[in-house]
Design a protein around this motif. Structure first.
Motif, PDB file in Angstrom:
ATOM      1  N   ARG A  32       0.842  -1.196   0.000  1.00 10.26           N
ATOM      2  CA  ARG A  32       0.000   0.000   0.000  1.00 10.26           C
ATOM      3  C   ARG A  32       0.880   1.251   0.000  1.00 10.26           C
ATOM      4  NH1 ARG A  32      -1.839  -2.465   4.480  1.00 10.26           N
ATOM      5  NH2 ARG A  32      -1.125  -0.668   5.693  1.00 10.26           N
ATOM      6  N   ASP A  51       3.623   4.716   2.881  1.00  9.16           N
ATOM      7  CA  ASP A  51       2.174   4.739   3.068  1.00  9.16           C
ATOM      8  C   ASP A  51       1.895   5.826   4.107  1.00  9.16           C
ATOM      9  OD1 ASP A  51      -0.496   4.361   3.509  1.00  9.16           O
ATOM     10  OD2 ASP A  51      -0.369   2.242   4.041  1.00  9.16           O
ATOM     11  N   THR A  91      -1.546   5.779   6.229  1.00  8.51           N
ATOM     12  CA  THR A  91      -1.570   4.894   7.398  1.00  8.51           C
ATOM     13  C   THR A  91      -0.664   5.437   8.497  1.00  8.51           C
ATOM     14  OG1 THR A  91      -2.018   2.972   6.015  1.00  8.51           O
ATOM     15  CG2 THR A  91      -1.112   2.553   8.204  1.00  8.51           C
ATOM     16  N   LYS A 148      -2.066   8.056  10.907  1.00  8.70           N
ATOM     17  CA  LYS A 148      -3.094   7.641  11.857  1.00  8.70           C
ATOM     18  C   LYS A 148      -2.523   7.004  13.134  1.00  8.70           C
ATOM     19  CE  LYS A 148      -6.380   6.738   8.105  1.00  8.70           C
ATOM     20  NZ  LYS A 148      -7.157   5.688   7.388  1.00  8.70           N
ATOM     21  N   TRP A 167       4.472  -4.545   6.569  1.00  5.30           N
ATOM     22  CA  TRP A 167       4.584  -3.588   5.466  1.00  5.30           C
ATOM     23  C   TRP A 167       6.053  -3.413   5.076  1.00  5.30           C
ATOM     24  CZ3 TRP A 167       6.985   0.876   4.100  1.00  5.30           C
ATOM     25  CH2 TRP A 167       6.456   1.599   3.025  1.00  5.30           C
TER      26      TRP A 167
END
Length: 494
Positions: free
Chosen positions: A55, A452, A455, A458, A473
């Motif tokens: 991602r 990413d 993400t 957050k 990841w």
């Protein structure tokens, strides 16, 4: 699945699009070497990226290291956080401005006359920006002060840390307790980390805060730890004018253990330890006073010189020490343009240098280590610098080998591609930049950045040391890096 693939495009046009300034292609092809996207499907790099299941965003560039000829690029001129790959740029900055043989000096100064072994004035421990200073070196300085005939100091004891700006934390967004984001100033001891150790003692715990190095383990008074009866949070921190105050949750301690915690008052820390070491020689010093300016007319009593810059940078690139990057980067700025007002101001000076030196288009670093997530760098820009410095060979000789692995994660010692590069890892950010030698001896310079950021944004501050999903990841990002390297080896080096 890579987000925003539809907005990614390959660089096309002249194959020398990201040649380093002054680079010459002796055998430029008649058509572009950049792979062309097919309207009816994915081309090679897109397939490799999608296969990684990563991602976020991907950008990379690769060029012939000897000619500067651009071979393949993805992500256009996108800039992404380079993470610790930024340290490769910082190394080039320090080498260019300070030189491979530069050494940092930490001195003990007398501000007043010495009569009969009595210093009738102040004693000053003067930091000179040495990122590798440790307790053993301070012990050597204390011994040399004694050898100089000093047995009493009548004046104040001062620590000078004004050779570099004071930075309370390299990245204030990091959790308070992580040792890789300590304070920075003109003096650093033990990478500005204090050693916290605990052992079960009866119904409670015995704790210590000290500064170990080699055979030395002096206790530290300016950092205190209290065990609190709770499960979470594991650590809390409060900063006082002369004290780093910590608490730790008893529920997280088990039977015993140790870890390094960051120091936020580096001048007091170094002074605290030096006091103890001087006391061992029978010399009592008064309360530590941290100063940002040195008086005129001092006399040098003792000096410690660091390893040469080449060795400092080799360790920085191998172990990815953030404080080393910040101190050598700010020292380079101080030599180039005067002591910077802040860490970000120093990074801006490095950005300006990169534009002047390598013709970079959009460097936007906010520090020298890459720890700050706001830093941005384009792969093409880094490749420009790597190509320009390839002939010298110094940077590659300082880089750590990037080991190729099989599908089970085992190192492939006989892999035909050899890579020397700088890795970079933040939560949901991964980078790799350096040099590779293909099976036929072709040498390439490359940079791969993945992130990413949605993400990452957050993650609560308290969970930024080991957030959920970051490890898997990162594993996929590293798999993508190897897949791209193997692709380039097959395309351009066989």
């Amino acid at each position: 699945m890579v987000d925003h693939l539809s907005r990614r495009s390959f660089l096309t046009g002249a194959a020398a699009a990201f040649l380093a300034p002054g680079a010459v292609s002796a055998n430029a092809p008649e058509r572009s070497l950049y792979p062309q996207a097919r309207p009816d499907g994915l081309n090679g790099p897109e397939r490799v990226i999608r296969s990684a299941g990563l991602r976020g965003d991907v950008a990379f560039a690769v060029a012939d290291a000897q000619t500067g000829l651009g071979l393949e690029a993805f992500g256009g001129d996108s800039t992404l956080p380079p993470a610790s790959v930024a340290k490769a740029l910082t190394a080039l900055y320090a080498l260019d401005v300070l030189g491979v043989d530069h050494r940092f000096a930490t001195r003990v100064l007398a501000a007043g006359p010495v009569e009969g072994g009595i210093l009738k004035g102040d004693l000053i421990l003067a930091g000179g920006g040495d990122p590798l200073l440790d307790t053993r070196h301070l012990a050597g300085l204390a011994a040399r002060v004694k050898q100089a005939g000093i047995h009493e100091v009548q004046g104040a004891f001062k620590v000078y840390d004004g050779a570099l700006p004071f930075v309370k934390s390299i990245d204030p967004g990091q959790p308070d307790h992580v040792g890789y984001s300590p304070a920075v100033s003109g003096i650093a001891l033990n990478f500005n980390r204090v050693h916290f150790e605990w052992k079960r003692a009866g119904s409670g715990y015995a704790v210590s805060m000290d500064a170990p190095a080699g055979d030395y383990r002096p206790a530290v008074a300016m950092a205190k730890m209290q065990v609190a009866r709770r499960s979470l949070p594991i650590y809390t921190y409060e900063s006082g004018p002369r004290l780093d105050s910590w608490t730790v949750a008893s529920g997280a301690l088990g039977n015993g253990g140790a870890r390094w915690l960051p120091v936020r008052l580096p001048g007091l820390y170094a002074g605290d330890v030096f006091q103890t070491l001087m006391r061992a020689h029978g010399i009592a010093l008064s309360r530590v006073e941290v100063v940002r300016d040195l008086p005129q007319g001092t006399t040098e009593l003792a000096r410690h010189e660091s390893e040469p810059m080449r060795d400092i940078l080799r360790g920085m690139l191998k172990y990815s020490t953030n404080i080393t990057a910040e101190m050598v980067g700010m020292s380079a700025t101080a030599a180039r343009a005067g002591i910077p007002a802040s860490l970000e101001a120093s990074a801006q000076e490095m950005n300006a240098w990169a534009v002047e030196r390598f013709g970079m288009q959009s460097p936007a670093m906010v520090d020298h280590s890459g720890l700050g997530p706001a830093s941005r760098l384009a792969p093409q820009d880094l490749v420009r610098a790597l190509v320009a410095m390839h002939g010298d060979g110094t940077l590659r000789s300082l880089m750590k080998p990037f080991l190729m692995r099989d599908a089970s994660g085992r190192v492939m010692t006989t892999h035909p591609i050899k890579v020397d590069a700088k890795t970079g890892t933040l939560n949901f950010v991964s980078g790799l930049g350096g040099y590779m030698t293909a099976a036929d001896g072709t040498q390439l310079a490359f940079a791969i950045f993945t992130a990413d950021l949605e993400t990452r944004a957050k993650i609560p501050r308290a969970q930024r040391e080991r957030p959920d999903g970051a490890r898997s990841w990162n594993r996929r990002a590293k798999g993508l890096q190897q897949a791209l390297i193997e692709r380039w080896g097959a395309l351009y080096g066989s």
